[in-house]
Design an enzyme around this catalytic site. Structure first.
Site, PDB file in Angstrom:
ATOM      1  N   GLU A 173      20.431 -40.518 -42.582  1.00 50.37           N
ATOM      2  CA  GLU A 173      19.781 -39.365 -43.211  1.00 50.37           C
ATOM      3  C   GLU A 173      20.138 -39.317 -44.696  1.00 50.37           C
ATOM      4  O   GLU A 173      21.227 -38.858 -45.045  1.00 50.37           O
ATOM      5  CB  GLU A 173      20.282 -38.060 -42.607  1.00 50.37           C
ATOM      6  N   HIS A 233      25.126 -34.389 -37.494  1.00 53.95           N
ATOM      7  CA  HIS A 233      23.929 -34.204 -38.322  1.00 53.95           C
ATOM      8  C   HIS A 233      24.347 -33.690 -39.693  1.00 53.95           C
ATOM      9  O   HIS A 233      25.326 -32.958 -39.836  1.00 53.95           O
ATOM     10  CB  HIS A 233      22.972 -33.219 -37.646  1.00 53.95           C
TER      11      HIS A 233
END
Length: 253
Positions: A171, A101
């Site tokens: 992302e 992430h």
């Protein structure tokens, strides 16, 4: 996204990040109850803090709601204080795990090589890794967004994932918590580039790997984003903390 007979069901993944005490389990139960009443078109998963994973997994067992870990270590055990192995995530009831992430890459300096190790460990433990990639504003403004993200995809996905279930989450760091918004054209361009790299690396399997979008997905923008080509679902942050908001995103499909 347009579904075909070979396309897996979309995935809506709710990442609670470092949020949630015991009372937050009520939100997960509310999501599970709503999905039982009206089964979703997508697979749905919640990724709570490690402290809640086992209890949440038990609370929603048998429902149309999966659970997973927000991270895992590349090793199965050892002297790694504070870390959680993929086997521990599975033992706590998780079936998926987020690897790489943007906040892990930024806050903890995780490299794509380390992310690849985590993804490999996850798959070996029977988990489905969600491998995250994305560029900063500086990289985008320098005109290097696509090449940077494609390089991340290449370096973060081990060849051992061939034949295993996994997904990729894009992302755009510049669109997360900044007030900036990625246009559908931005999203489609990047997802197409990621798809091309997946096909190059994994041949036919690469055509069906889900590519999730993870840039501040909210009830207000979910329908437009999820309808875009090559968008196979969403990695949702803050909007997954409240059942009402998360369900609105799930129902946008």
């Amino acid at each position: 996204m347009t579904l075909s007979s070979t396309t897996p069901r979309p995935l809506i993944a709710g990442n609670w990040k470092m949020n949630g005490l015991s009372v937050a389990l009520d939100e997960a139960r509310a999501v599970a109850a709503a999905l039982e009443a009206k089964p979703p078109a997508a697979r749905v998963a919640i990724f709570p803090p490690a402290t809640l994973l086992h209890r949440l997994s038990q609370a929603v067992e048998g429902a149309h709601l999966l659970t997973g870990g927000q991270d895992c270590h590349g090793k199965s055990s050892g002297a790694h204080t504070g870390d959680v192995s993929a086997e521990m995530v599975a033992d706590a009831g998780g079936s998926l795990v987020i690897c790489g992430h943007s906040e892990r890459r930024t806050d903890h300096g995780e490299t794509s090589a380390q992310v690849a190790g985590k993804a490999e460990a996850a798959a070996a433990a029977g988990l489905e890794p969600i491998v995250c990639v994305g560029e900063t504003l500086e990289t985008r403004e320098a005109g290097q967004a696509v090449s940077f993200v494609v390089s991340q995809v290449r370096d973060s996905l081990p060849t051992s994932l061939a034949g295993k279930a996994f997904s990729v989450a894009y992302e755009p760091l510049w669109a997360i918590g900044t007030g900036r918004t990625a246009s559908v054209d931005n999203i489609v361009e990047m997802h197409a580039a990621i798809r091309a790299e997946l096909v190059s690396r994994f041949c036919e399997q690469g055509r069906t790997v889900l590519i999730l979008y993870g840039g501040s997905v909210k009830p207000e923008n979910a329908r437009e984003i999820l309808a875009a080509p090559e968008v196979g679902g969403a990695l949702v942050g803050g909007a997954s903390l409240k059942a009402k908001d998360f369900l609105a995103i799930i129902q946008a499909l």
